[in-house]
Design an enzyme around this catalytic site. Sequence first.
Site, PDB file in Angstrom:
ATOM      1  N   LYS A  41       0.818  -1.196   0.000  1.00 38.01           N
ATOM      2  CA  LYS A  41       0.000   0.000   0.000  1.00 38.01           C
ATOM      3  C   LYS A  41       0.856   1.251   0.000  1.00 38.01           C
ATOM      4  CE  LYS A  41      -3.116  -2.460   3.107  1.00 38.01           C
ATOM      5  NZ  LYS A  41      -3.489  -2.576   4.524  1.00 38.01           N
ATOM      6  N   GLY A  42       2.114   1.063   0.370  1.00 37.15           N
ATOM      7  CA  GLY A  42       2.994   2.189   0.672  1.00 37.15           C
ATOM      8  C   GLY A  42       3.201   3.192  -0.442  1.00 37.15           C
ATOM      9  N   GLU A  96       7.494   1.977  -6.396  1.00 40.04           N
ATOM     10  CA  GLU A  96       7.655   1.408  -5.048  1.00 40.04           C
ATOM     11  C   GLU A  96       8.001   2.526  -4.073  1.00 40.04           C
ATOM     12  OE1 GLU A  96       7.039  -0.518  -2.855  1.00 40.04           O
ATOM     13  OE2 GLU A  96       8.465  -2.160  -2.594  1.00 40.04           O
ATOM     14  N   ASP A  97       7.568   2.355  -2.830  1.00 33.85           N
ATOM     15  CA  ASP A  97       7.865   3.372  -1.817  1.00 33.85           C
ATOM     16  C   ASP A  97       9.315   3.302  -1.360  1.00 33.85           C
ATOM     17  OD1 ASP A  97       7.506   0.906  -0.580  1.00 33.85           O
ATOM     18  OD2 ASP A  97       6.057   1.607   0.897  1.00 33.85           O
ATOM     19  N   ASP A 100      14.354  -1.940   0.748  1.00 29.35           N
ATOM     20  CA  ASP A 100      15.106  -2.243   1.960  1.00 29.35           C
ATOM     21  C   ASP A 100      16.122  -3.338   1.593  1.00 29.35           C
ATOM     22  OD1 ASP A 100      15.674  -2.284   4.697  1.00 29.35           O
ATOM     23  OD2 ASP A 100      14.095  -3.703   5.157  1.00 29.35           O
ATOM     24  N   LYS A 128      17.494   2.138   1.056  1.00 30.28           N
ATOM     25  CA  LYS A 128      18.409   2.011   2.206  1.00 30.28           C
ATOM     26  C   LYS A 128      19.551   1.109   1.771  1.00 30.28           C
ATOM     27  CE  LYS A 128      14.714   1.620   5.606  1.00 30.28           C
ATOM     28  NZ  LYS A 128      14.176   0.756   6.666  1.00 30.28           N
ATOM     29  N   ASP A 156       4.274   2.936   6.536  1.00 27.26           N
ATOM     30  CA  ASP A 156       3.592   2.649   7.804  1.00 27.26           C
ATOM     31  C   ASP A 156       4.481   1.970   8.829  1.00 27.26           C
ATOM     32  OD1 ASP A 156       3.747   0.076   6.399  1.00 27.26           O
ATOM     33  OD2 ASP A 156       2.454  -0.658   8.003  1.00 27.26           O
ATOM     34  N   ARG A 162       0.596   6.272   7.800  1.00 29.75           N
ATOM     35  CA  ARG A 162       0.691   6.438   6.339  1.00 29.75           C
ATOM     36  C   ARG A 162       0.256   7.829   5.901  1.00 29.75           C
ATOM     37  NH1 ARG A 162       1.563   1.355   3.987  1.00 29.75           N
ATOM     38  NH2 ARG A 162       0.535  -0.399   4.965  1.00 29.75           N
TER      39      ARG A 162
HETATM   40  P1  IMP Z   1      12.387  -5.403   1.027  1.00 31.53           P
HETATM   41  O1  IMP Z   1      11.759  -6.612   0.392  1.00 31.53           O
HETATM   42  O2  IMP Z   1      13.254  -5.787   2.186  1.00 31.53           O
HETATM   43  O3  IMP Z   1      13.123  -4.524   0.064  1.00 31.53           O
HETATM   44  O4  IMP Z   1      11.203  -4.620   1.710  1.00 31.53           O
HETATM   45  C1  IMP Z   1      10.543  -3.638   1.114  1.00 31.53           C
HETATM   46  C2  IMP Z   1       9.236  -3.354   1.834  1.00 31.53           C
HETATM   47  O5  IMP Z   1       9.382  -3.310   3.264  1.00 31.53           O
HETATM   48  C3  IMP Z   1       8.773  -1.988   1.421  1.00 31.53           C
HETATM   49  O6  IMP Z   1       7.963  -2.064   0.280  1.00 31.53           O
HETATM   50  C4  IMP Z   1       8.042  -1.499   2.646  1.00 31.53           C
HETATM   51  O7  IMP Z   1       6.700  -1.902   2.567  1.00 31.53           O
HETATM   52  C5  IMP Z   1       8.708  -2.197   3.804  1.00 31.53           C
HETATM   53  N1  IMP Z   1       9.700  -1.296   4.465  1.00 31.53           N
HETATM   54  C6  IMP Z   1      11.033  -1.398   4.444  1.00 31.53           C
HETATM   55  N2  IMP Z   1      11.630  -0.424   5.146  1.00 31.53           N
HETATM   56  C7  IMP Z   1      10.629   0.331   5.642  1.00 31.53           C
HETATM   57  C8  IMP Z   1      10.606   1.533   6.456  1.00 31.53           C
HETATM   58  O8  IMP Z   1      11.625   2.104   6.882  1.00 31.53           O
HETATM   59  N3  IMP Z   1       9.362   2.022   6.738  1.00 31.53           N
HETATM   60  C9  IMP Z   1       8.214   1.443   6.297  1.00 31.53           C
HETATM   61  N4  IMP Z   1       8.196   0.337   5.531  1.00 31.53           N
HETATM   62  C10 IMP Z   1       9.394  -0.221   5.208  1.00 31.53           C
HETATM   63 MG    MG Z   2       6.155  -1.417  -0.095  1.00 33.59          MG
END
Ligand code: IMP
Ligand code: MG
Length: 172
Positions: A41-42, A96-97, A100, A128, A156, A162
């Site tokens: 949703k981000g 994408e928001d 990570d 990040k 969130d 959000r």
């Molecule tokens: P990844 O698969 O580890 O890259 O995770 C990405 C998802 O984790 C993002 O789409 C976010 O929904 C969530 N996420 C990662 N870091 C944060 C943060 O600092 N705040 C909020 N959501 C996060």
């Molecule tokens: Mg996301």
Amino acid sequence: MNETITPLFKEEEIAAKVSQLADKINADYKGKQISVLAILKGSVFFLSDLLRRINLPVTINFVELRSYKGTESMGEVKIRFESDFSMEQKNVLIVEDIVDTGITLDYLIKRIELHKPSSIKICTLIEKPSRKKIDIKSDYLGFTIADYYIVGYGLDYNEHYRNLPFIGILHK
Ligand code: IMP
Ligand code: MG
């Protein structure tokens, strides 16, 4: 809820960055049509601000993903919702928001590739880099941050915050 939030990016800073990203997208895709795939949703606040600045033909679709991260595993991603649309021969732009570890995007890209689009590009508001496990490069990137947990502007913490108009660091 007794967390505190300290501001990181103000509304004006976000707006300026979104506008720069849109300018670049408009230039790069000139004469083409874009099939946006936004990750719920981000990304919804980012998506709506970004797309209002895109001056090309655009369609919008959504996918909702969940990643379950074990302590050592690379994490398992599951699809919770996906709108029904064809990606074949489309210029897919993923919105994408935040990236990570990169696990979510890596999973999504592999899935989209099976549908034989003409191109796949990624537009991410925030990355990040220190947390990345999979080397995924966003074609359009807003901000790079250290390893903070951030909320607001769509992001969130347990589904809260959000709706904050700015992005802030969450202190638990
Ligand atoms: P990844 O698969 O580890 O890259 O995770 C990405 C998802 O984790 C993002 O789409 C976010 O929904 C969530 N996420 C990662 N870091 C944060 C943060 O600092 N705040 C909020 N959501 C996060
Ligand atoms: Mg996301």
